[in-house]
Design a protein around this motif. Sequence first.
Motif, short mmCIF file in Angstrom:
data_model
loop_
_atom_site.label_atom_id
_atom_site.label_comp_id
_atom_site.label_asym_id
_atom_site.label_seq_id
_atom_site.Cartn_x
_atom_site.Cartn_y
_atom_site.Cartn_z
N TRP A 16 0.85 -1.19 0.00
CA TRP A 16 0.00 0.00 0.00
C TRP A 16 0.88 1.24 0.00
O TRP A 16 1.97 1.25 0.59
N GLY A 41 -3.31 -0.59 -2.44
CA GLY A 41 -4.04 0.13 -1.40
C GLY A 41 -3.36 1.46 -1.12
O GLY A 41 -2.23 1.71 -1.57
N ASP A 103 -7.97 -6.27 -0.64
CA ASP A 103 -7.18 -5.09 -0.95
C ASP A 103 -8.03 -4.10 -1.75
O ASP A 103 -9.24 -4.18 -1.76
N THR A 293 2.64 -0.55 4.33
CA THR A 293 2.31 0.73 3.70
C THR A 293 3.56 1.60 3.70
O THR A 293 4.17 1.83 4.73
#
Length: 373
Positions: A16, A41, A103, A293
Amino acid sequence: MTDRLKALADAGVSIWLDDLSRERLETGNLAELVETRSVVGVTTNPSIFAAALADGERYDEEVGALAEAGAGVDLAVFELTTTDVRNACDLLRPVYDATGGLDGRVSIEVSPDLAFDTAATLESARALWAEVDRPNLLVKIPATTEGGPAITDALGEGISVNVTLIFGLGRYREVMEAYVAGLEKADAAGLDLSGIQSVASFFVSRVDTEIDKRLEAIGSDEALALRGKAGVANARLAYRAFEEFFTGERWQALAAKGAHRQRPLWASTGVKNPDYRDTMYVADLVVPETVNTMPEKTLEAFADHGEVLGDQVRPFYDDAQAHMDALAAVGIDYDDVISTLEQEGVDKFVASWKELLETVSGQLEQSGRKAQQ
């Protein structure tokens, strides 16, 4: 699509991007990252929005309309940020559909100044969920003591949640408990559990920053040798807790009704210390059923020279525990570290929120002056 990032995704890590702006959306940059960098994401926070709004002219038209309508700064921030997040949700909807809702997720945070107010946090989560009105949204709620009941209640209403600002193992266990309690409430309300998703954002680099500072203050050779390893060790032990928690009859009863395990999300994965490998918080935390992320700088660093060497978490539980024991032996108080990081985390987000409000307030005033000229 780069081979290194594809290998990371193939190892079970959902990639992400920790950034969003109208420029990324309108220039096709985000779409390109989805296409070529295995991004599935997006996460946002007040700092990200403050930077986007301060730098970009792409918000001017909407700011002008809001100013003309007499919108206050809180409403303007709400409208500007939810517009970006809704558009990002639409862009990522094919990923959401292709992965069965796992996702293709975009996160937006409740107002950070509500972190210690359960009722107001829940009200904010409901407002964001209703305004964005997309099934692939995640509402970010901080893992404060007061945030726990709001997490449970939001999930109980079918709102998918990204629980943020988790630093310690004790707090993480409370978060998983709040998640399961929320699913049980949703089940009792007759909701479809398969449509509810959650991630638990466990922060990594800030743990090293705080513990390294304390190790350097101790100053012994033994202490200094322990630097730069606590963040990864702490996260590995969090994954062990994840594996231990999502078992047993209580969980199996929910899983039988379509419930998903709350995936650990490795957050704060940009390396703060230039002496450390710039991909360490990605490469050293490769394990299935996780999210990482990343800021774009870390994403591109991994695309260039990151290595996927198989499962880097489960074989190292004993090593991780030994490292945490060694920290305690030289005088590092884990509970105090976590307490400090939790308070700093909330303080930083509140400061970023104020910065965002000030940025938008200034733009509203400027737009209003232009309209009068």
